[in-house]
Design a protein around this motif. Structure first.
Motif, mmCIF file in Angstrom:
data_model
loop_
_atom_site.group_PDB
_atom_site.id
_atom_site.type_symbol
_atom_site.label_atom_id
_atom_site.label_comp_id
_atom_site.label_asym_id
_atom_site.label_seq_id
_atom_site.Cartn_x
_atom_site.Cartn_y
_atom_site.Cartn_z
ATOM 1 N N MET A 186 -29.260 9.621 -0.998
ATOM 2 C CA MET A 186 -29.285 8.608 0.058
ATOM 3 C C MET A 186 -28.985 9.233 1.413
ATOM 4 O O MET A 186 -29.616 8.913 2.428
ATOM 5 C CB MET A 186 -28.267 7.506 -0.254
ATOM 6 C CG MET A 186 -28.353 6.285 0.649
ATOM 7 S SD MET A 186 -27.150 5.008 0.194
ATOM 8 C CE MET A 186 -27.774 4.518 -1.409
ATOM 9 N N ASN B 278 -31.406 2.830 -3.251
ATOM 10 C CA ASN B 278 -30.846 3.818 -4.158
ATOM 11 C C ASN B 278 -31.784 3.909 -5.355
ATOM 12 O O ASN B 278 -31.714 3.095 -6.265
ATOM 13 C CB ASN B 278 -29.440 3.410 -4.609
ATOM 14 C CG ASN B 278 -28.826 4.397 -5.593
ATOM 15 O OD1 ASN B 278 -29.453 5.376 -5.990
ATOM 16 N ND2 ASN B 278 -27.602 4.136 -6.001
ATOM 17 N N THR C 140 -22.366 3.986 1.320
ATOM 18 C CA THR C 140 -23.009 4.827 0.312
ATOM 19 C C THR C 140 -22.250 4.747 -1.007
ATOM 20 O O THR C 140 -21.030 4.527 -1.029
ATOM 21 C CB THR C 140 -23.065 6.296 0.772
ATOM 22 O OG1 THR C 140 -21.718 6.785 0.928
ATOM 23 C CG2 THR C 140 -23.811 6.428 2.088
#
Length: 400
Positions: free
Chosen positions: A159, A129, A149
């Motif tokens: 992402m 990230n 996520t």
């Protein structure tokens, strides 16, 4: 491939927060022909998460989990993923170092509870990230591959596009790169845009590009979802299609990708300054302008006035008065009045080189008139600054 999207969080489950992350993930998957088979929302509860992970693992091939990667006690995704996979949590030292460097660069000590974000299930695949402190990861639970996520939308968006979708395409034997090209327009609806772009997909190799639309009044987003073997091939496919969209939609395109209409206005002002008078829109135009980086040097003044006659002469007089009082190089007056079945809009614009008036009868209720008036006012200003005609008919107005 059977894909499930699993969103976590009490605020999502109870409806306090609108689940826009689900809709974004689902749309992006569909745009690359992956699709979605199930969607699940579960709160911040260990028993509920444990059950949801197990059920998803039993029915799906891939599960995309969104949320629960933060540093607080109710962020449970890492813990429950490890439990469901039957492995312990272990420290991911490189990510801990990244977080510590992130805080150090801001001259702040990292809170101790952020260390929790570097604890991942043993054997998990790390997913970077680059713009946040919540890393992603992938782990196999049962027979399904789970991708975790962050809940922050912009972090999740990046992402998903850069790392998760390419992995999923590779799982299906469709390795390559993807890109979503977006055009934002004002003045045309979906059906008209669809007609204007007829045959566009056929200009690309079969299956390489998918054309789509998303209407969020008063704007329309036109999307080209493209896939190719590598970046060079992708550019070769997209470049002529992008040029074709610009040619066909013409002056109705107000911005592209992450750009906005208000950003285009600030950019087009160059070294000029702006003052705005509004009625009915409640300062909506000014609020949009001040969010643009650099607007503080361009936006001189904003006034919200009580209702008045929404006609061209009044709008022009208000703009001229505002320019004289504010000292701005450009003054914009957007006057709106709601009538039965719609609303009357009058736009006056004055600068050192001349003046322009635009009047319209917008169709719809009070909210649509309010939103449409702000959009049309900004668009008239954009067109004037860019040397474009300001009186092109839009689909949302009555003429004649």
């Amino acid at each position: 491939m059977r894909i499930e999207i699993l969103c976590t969080g009490d605020e999502i489950l109870t409806g306090k927060t609108i689940n826009t992350n689900y809709s974004h993930i689902a749309r992006r998957l569909v745009e690359v022909d992956l699709g979605v088979t199930w969607g699940t929302v579960v709160g911040d509860d260990r028993d509920a998460l444990r059950a949801a992970f197990r059920e998803a693992a039993a029915r799906a091939d891939v599960v995309i989990v969104n949320g629960g990667l933060g540093p607080t006690v109710d962020d449970l995704s890492q813990e429950m993923a490890a439990e469901a996979a039957g492995v312990p949590l272990v420290l991911h030292a490189p990510w801990l170092a990244r977080m510590e460097a992130f805080y150090a660069s801001r001259n702040r000590p990292m809170p101790p509870n952020n260390r929790k974000q570097a604890m991942l299930p043993q054997g998990a695949e790390f997913i970077d990230n680059p713009i946040g402190t919540a890393c992603g990861f992938a782990v196999t639970i049962g027979g399904a591959r789970f991708y975790f996520t962050p809940g922050v939308p912009r972090e999740m968006h990046r992402m998903l596009d850069e790392q998760i979708i390419p992995r999923l395409l590779a799982m299906e034997g469709r390795a390559g790169v993807t890109r979503l090209k977006r055009f934002h327009s004002f003045g045309i609806g979906e059906s008209r845009a669809d007609q204007m772009l007829s045959g566009l997909e056929a200009m690309a190799p079969e299956g390489a590009v998918k054309l789509g639309f998303q209407a969020h009044y008063p704007q329309l987003e036109t999307k080209l979802a493209a896939r190719a073997a590598d970046a060079a091939a992708l550019e070769a496919i997209l470049a002529p299609l992008e040029a074709e969209v610009r040619q066909r939609l013409g002056n109705f395109i107000i911005a592209e990708d992450e750009q906005s209409l208000e950003g285009a206005v600030i950019a087009a002002l160059d070294v000029g300054t702006l003052a705005v008078t509004e009625t009915l829109t409640g300062g909506g135009i000014a609020a949009r302008l001040v969010q643009v980086p650099g607007a503080e040097t361009r936006f001189r003044q904003g006034l919200v006035l009580p209702p008045m006659a929404a006609d061209g002469a009044t709008a022009l007089a208000q703009a001229a008065r505002l320019r004289a009082e504010s000292g701005a190089s450009h003054a914009l007056a957007v006057l709106a009045a709601v009538d039965k079945g719609g609303g009357r809009i009058a736009i006056g614009l004055v600068d050192g080189g001349g003046e322009v008036v635009r009047e319209a009868l917008l169709v719809g209720d009070r909210e649509r008139v309010r939103l449409g008036a702000a959009e049309m006012g900004l668009d008239v200003l954009r067109r004037w600054l860019q040397g474009l005609p300001v009186d092109e008919a839009v689909d949302f107005e009555r003429r004649g």
